[in-house]
Design a protein around this motif. Structure first.
Motif, mmCIF file in Angstrom:
data_model
loop_
_atom_site.group_PDB
_atom_site.id
_atom_site.type_symbol
_atom_site.label_atom_id
_atom_site.label_comp_id
_atom_site.label_asym_id
_atom_site.label_seq_id
_atom_site.Cartn_x
_atom_site.Cartn_y
_atom_site.Cartn_z
ATOM 1 N N LYS A 71 1.855 -2.599 -8.484
ATOM 2 C CA LYS A 71 1.707 -2.243 -9.898
ATOM 3 C C LYS A 71 2.934 -2.659 -10.712
ATOM 4 O O LYS A 71 2.812 -3.099 -11.863
ATOM 5 C CB LYS A 71 1.471 -0.740 -10.033
ATOM 6 N N LYS A 74 3.292 4.220 -1.216
ATOM 7 C CA LYS A 74 3.489 4.971 -2.467
ATOM 8 C C LYS A 74 2.420 4.638 -3.505
ATOM 9 O O LYS A 74 2.708 4.328 -4.656
ATOM 10 C CB LYS A 74 4.876 4.685 -3.044
ATOM 11 N N ASN A 75 1.160 4.626 -3.037
ATOM 12 C CA ASN A 75 0.017 4.389 -3.938
ATOM 13 C C ASN A 75 0.080 3.036 -4.643
ATOM 14 O O ASN A 75 -0.308 2.898 -5.807
ATOM 15 C CB ASN A 75 -0.081 5.505 -4.984
ATOM 16 N N GLN A 88 2.728 1.230 -5.539
ATOM 17 C CA GLN A 88 3.711 1.142 -6.609
ATOM 18 C C GLN A 88 4.326 -0.259 -6.721
ATOM 19 O O GLN A 88 4.560 -0.766 -7.814
ATOM 20 C CB GLN A 88 4.819 2.174 -6.377
ATOM 21 N N ARG A 91 0.819 -1.217 0.000
ATOM 22 C CA ARG A 91 0.000 0.000 0.000
ATOM 23 C C ARG A 91 0.855 1.269 0.000
ATOM 24 O O ARG A 91 0.346 2.372 -0.116
ATOM 25 C CB ARG A 91 -0.917 -0.004 1.227
#
Length: 702
Positions: A96, A90-91, A93, A88
Motif C-alpha cells: 500500500k 501487517k495487512n 502495508q 502480506r
C-alpha cells in the motif's frame, strides 16, 4: 414369528457388516494420514514439480585485438510474487505504501502504460495473490538494473516480491562485418560459422531449476534446488576488425557499382595462414547486400587464376621454362570439335611462356598442357593433387564445398578435358583453395593451412591454443618458385593487371575471368565470374588476397582486372598506408581543425584522445557516459554534451556509422544505411518522438 426373527437377524448382520466396513475405512484413513502420509504427499508433490533447463551464458567471440565480434546480452522476464511474506505482512502495508510511487517509476521507465494503468495492473495482481505475476518481458540489462532500485523492489525478492528470469540474446556488435564467418547461434535452427564449429566450447553446461505448479497451472521456482549452469568458453579469432572493415567496404563498393550477384574477398597472413579478414556479400531481392552465405567456401570453375597450377606443373616437370616458346595461334585453337579462344582477339603467335601467362592466354595454357601431358593426362592431374587442389583446406568452418579435379577415370572425362582444365574449366575449387595456393607461392613454397581461431579461453586463461599448421614444406622446386614469382609480378608490370600498377609498392597476382553456366540455360546469359588472386608487397609478402565476384547477366564490365582487381588494389593500398603510418613517429601536436573529423563520440574517449595528443580542450559538463560534439572554439576544442531525450530519435548527423547505429538501434529504431563515411542526413529529425516499429534512413557522405 420365524419370518420376523429371520428378517431381524439379517438386519443385524447388515448393521454389523457396515460397522466393520466403516472401521476398515477409518483404519485405512489413519494409515494414509499418519503412516503412509509422507510417502503419498511426496508422490503428489512430484506430480506437481518438474525441472526446467537453465541456459549457460554463451561464450564471447573476440577479434585478435580483443574486440567483441559476437556476444550474449542478458534480457529479463520480470514477475512478481504477490504472496511474498513482505507484501502480506501487517495487512499489506508495504504494498500500500509503495504502489503509487512504483507505478510512476514503471511508467517513466517503460513508457508503455500510464501511471494509473500500472497502478491498476499491480492492484489486480496483488488482489489475485498470484505468485508468478508477469510484469514485463525482454527487459534489457540497463533497465533491469534501474528497476531494482524502485520502491518495493529495492527491498529484495522476499520482501518486494520481484522475480527476474534471465534470457540471453546473441548479438554481433559490428553487424555486417564477417557476419557469415562469425556465424549465427539460433534456438530453432542449426548454427553456422564459428558459432557452429566451436559450439561445444561456447555453449557451456546447462543448469537446472526445480519448478512447482501452483493454482492456475502456473509454475514457480522452488528455492534452494537450482543446479547452476557453467558459462561457456570464449573464442579468440584471427580476425582483425580494421582489416575486416577495409575488406568489407572495398568489396561492397564494387558489388554495388557493378550490381553483382555475389562476391567474396579473403585476406590471409602469409607466414601463418591466419585469416585476417573474410567478406561474403550476396545481392538481396531489394537490391541491398548481406552476408547471406560463405561464398569463400563454395566451389566453382575458377578460370584463369587456375593457370598458376598449370605453369607450376610444366615448369616442375622441366618440360619448358618461362622463357620457352608457345604459339598462341592468333588467340584461336581448335581441339577436336571444340575451339579454345583467348578472351580478346589478337595477332600474336610465338611468345614466351611468361608472356602467355601475363597475357592470360587460354590458347597458350591449353597448348602447354596438351603438348606435354596428352599421352599421360594423369601426370598433370597428379600435380594438381600434389598442390592439394582436390582436398578441403581444413579451415575451421563447416560447409566447405568438395573440389572436383577430374582424371581419366572420371565419367565426364573427354578428349578435350585436359586442355580446358589447363585454363580453369572442367574443375571446381573454392576461392579459399585458390588463396591457399597463391599464399604458398608468397611464402617461398611453404603451404599453410588457413585457420580462424587463435585460442579458447576460460576465465581469462588459455585452455586450448591453435598454432600455424604447415601442409607442405614446399609445393615445388626453388627454380620453379623463382620463375612463377616473376611471372606473377609480370602480370602487374606488363600483363592483364598493368592498369592496377602503383609506384608506391609492388604486388604480384593473376587476373581471372570465367564464363559461368546458369542452370539449364547454360552459358547463354553471359554471366562472368571475375577474380584476382595475389600477394603484397611482392618483395616481402605479408598478405595474400583473393577476390571473386559473380557478375549479373550481360554485365558491361566483367573482366577480372576491372572488377576484382580494383578491390584487391583498394585493400592493398589501405593496408600499405597503415603500415607506413605505423613506421612514422607519433606527432605531439595536431591541427585543431582536424579534430572536426571526430565530430561526435563518447565523452571519455574524446577527452583521452585530446589529452594524448596534447590538444587544449574544455568541457566541464562532459561525464563518463554521455555523447559529446567536438568543435573548434578560440584555438581549443570545445566538448558539449549531445542531448538525447528518452523516447526521442537521436540526432546522429556528423557521427560515424558505428556510433550512429549504436544510438539508433538502442533507441529501438530499424536502420537503413546509404553510402559510407559520416552521417550527413537522417530521414527522421533528431528529437522526434519514436513510433512503433519505425525505420530511419541515414545517408553518409561517400
Amino acid at each position: 414369528m420365524e419370518v420376523k426373527k429371520d428378517i431381524l437377524w439379517r438386519v443385524y448382520l447388515c448393521f454389523i457388516g457396515m460397522v466393520l466396513f466403516g472401521v476398515v475405512i477409518l483404519a485405512k484413513v489413519f494409515m494414509l494420514q499418519n503412516v503412509e502420509g509422507n510417502y503419498w504427499r511426496s508422490m503428489a508433490d512430484s506430480l506437481h514439480t518438474s525441472y526446467v533447463s537453465l541456459d549457460a551464458e554463451r561464450g564471447t567471440i573476440y577479434s585478435e585485438e580483443g574486440r567483441m565480434l559476437s556476444t550474449s546480452i542478458p534480457y529479463f522476464d520480470l514477475r512478481i510474487d504477490f504472496a511474498a511474506d513482505g507484501l502480506r505482512d501487517k495487512n499489506g502495508q508495504v504494498f500500500k505504501e509503495n504502489v503509487d510511487s512504483l507505478s510512476g517509476y514503471l511508467s517513466r521507465l517503460f513508457g508503455d502504460r500510464t501511471t494509473a494503468e500500472y497502478k491498476q495492473l499491480l492492484r489486480e495482481g496483488y488482489k489475485s495473490k498470484d505468485r508468478y505475476f508477469l510484469l514485463k518481458r525482454n527487459v534489457p540489462f540497463n533497465q533491469y538494473q534501474e528497476l531494482r532500485t524502485f520502491p518495493m523492489f529495492r527491498l529484495g525478492p522476499n520482501k518486494g516480491g520481484l522475480i527476474a528470469e534471465t534470457r540471453n540474446k546473441r548479438i554481433n556488435p559490428f553487424k555486417l562485418l564477417a557476419n557469415r564467418t562469425i556465424g549465427l547461434s539460433r534456438e530453432n535452427a542449426q548454427n553456422v560459422g564459428l558459432e557452429r564449429t566451436y559450439d561445444a566450447y561456447l555453449k557451456g553446461v546447462t543448469g537446472k531449476r526445480l519448478m512447482r505448479r501452483i493454482a492456475g497451472g502456473t509454475f514457480v521456482p522452488v528455492e534452494g534446488y537450482d543446479i547452476e549452469p557453467e558459462d561457456g568458453h570464449d573464442v579468440n579469432t584471427t580476425l582483425d576488425v580494421n582489416m575486416q572493415d577495409i575488406v568489407e567496404n572495398a568489396l561492397m563498393n564494387m558489388m554495388v557499382e557493378n550490381e553483382a550477384e555475389h562476391g567474396t574477398c579473403i585476406l590471409m597472413e602469409v607466414k601463418t595462414g591466419k585469416i585476417k579478414a573474410i567478406a561474403n556479400l550476396g545481392r538481396q531481392p531489394d537490391g541491398s547486400y548481406f552476408e547471406d552465405m560463405n561464398y569463400a567456401l563454395q566451389v566453382a570453375e575458377p578460370g584463369s587464376t587456375f593457370k598458376l597450377a598449370t605453369v607450376i606443373s610444366v615448369l616442375e616437370d622441366r618440360y619448358t621454362t618461362m622463357n620457352g616458346m608457345v604459339d598462341l595461334n592468333y588467340g584461336r585453337w581448335q581441339v577436336g570439335r571444340r575451339t579454345v579462344y583467348d578472351s580478346e582477339p589478337h595477332h600474336r603467335t610465338n611468345v614466351t611462356v611468361k608472356q602467355a601467362f601475363e597475357l592470360s592466354s587460354n590458347v597458350g595454357m591449353a597448348k602447354l598442357a596438351y603438348q606435354y601431358y596428352s599421352k599421360q593426362p594423369n601426370n598433370f592431374v597428379a600435380h594438381l593433387k600434389k598442390l592439394h587442389l582436390d582436398k578441403h583446406t581444413g579451415i575451421d568452418l563447416e560447409g566447405e564445398g568438395w573440389p572436383v579435379i577430374k582424371s581419366t577415370a572420371s565419367k565426364t572425362w573427354s578428349a578435350t578435358s585436359l586442355p580446358w582444365m589447363a585454363f580453369g574449366y572442367e574443375v571446381l575449387i573454392s576461392p579459399l583453395q585458390t588463396c591457399m595456393l597463391y599464399n604458398a607461392v608468397a611464402n617461398n613454397g611453404k603451404m599453410m593451412k588457413p585457420y580462424l581461431v587463435n585460442n579458447i579461453m576460460e576465465y581469462g586463461q588459455v585452455q586450448k591454443q591453435f598454432e600455424p599448421t604447415v601442409v607442405m614444406d614446399s609445393i615445388c622446386s626453388r627454380s620453379t618458385l623463382k620463375q612463377v614469382k616473376k611471372m606473377l609480378e609480370g602480370v602487374v608490370l606488363e600483363g592483364t593487371a598493368k592498369k592496377l600498377w602503383t609506384p608506391y609498392y609492388s604486388f604480384a597476382g593473376k587476373t581471372g575471368t570465367a564464363l559461368v553456366a546458369n542452370g539449364k540455360r547454360g552459358y547463354a546469359d553471359k554471366i562472368y565470374q571475375s577474380s584476382f588472386a595475389g600477394y603484397f608487397p611482392a618483395n616481402d609478402p605479408q598478405y595474400t588476397c583473393v577476390v571473386v565476384i559473380k557478375n549479373k547477366a550481360h554485365a558491361a564490365r566483367f573482366y577480372g582486372a576491372s572488377v576484382a582487381g580494383p578491390v584487391f588494389r583498394e585493400v592493398a593500398d589501405k593496408l600499405y598506408a597503415i603500415a607506413v603510418e605505423k613506421q612514422k613517429p607519433l606527432k605531439t601536436t595536431m591541427r585543431l581543425d582536424s579534430m572536426l573529423a571526430l565530430k561526435n563520440g563518447k565523452g571519455t574517449e574524446l577527452k583521452e584522445i585530446l589529452t594524448t595528443l596534447h590538444l587544449p580542450w574544455q568541457g566541464p559538463a562532459v561525464t563518463n557516459t554521455n555523447w559529446v560534439s567536438a568543435t573548434v572554439n578560440e584555438q581549443q576544442v570545445a566538448l558539449e554534451p549531445v542531448k538525447q531525450l528518452k523516447g526521442a530519435v537521436p540526432d546522429v548527423k556528423g557521427m560515424g556509422l558505428k556510433d550512429a547505429l549504436y544510438l539508433l538501434e538502442n533507441a529501438g529504431l530499424r536502420v537503413e544505411i546509404r553510402g559510407a563515411g559520416k552521417v550527413i542526413t537522417q530521414s527522421i529529425p533528431g528529437g522526434s518522438k519514436i513510433g512503433r516499429d519505425q525505420t530511419i534512413v541515414i545517408e553518409l557522405n561517400t
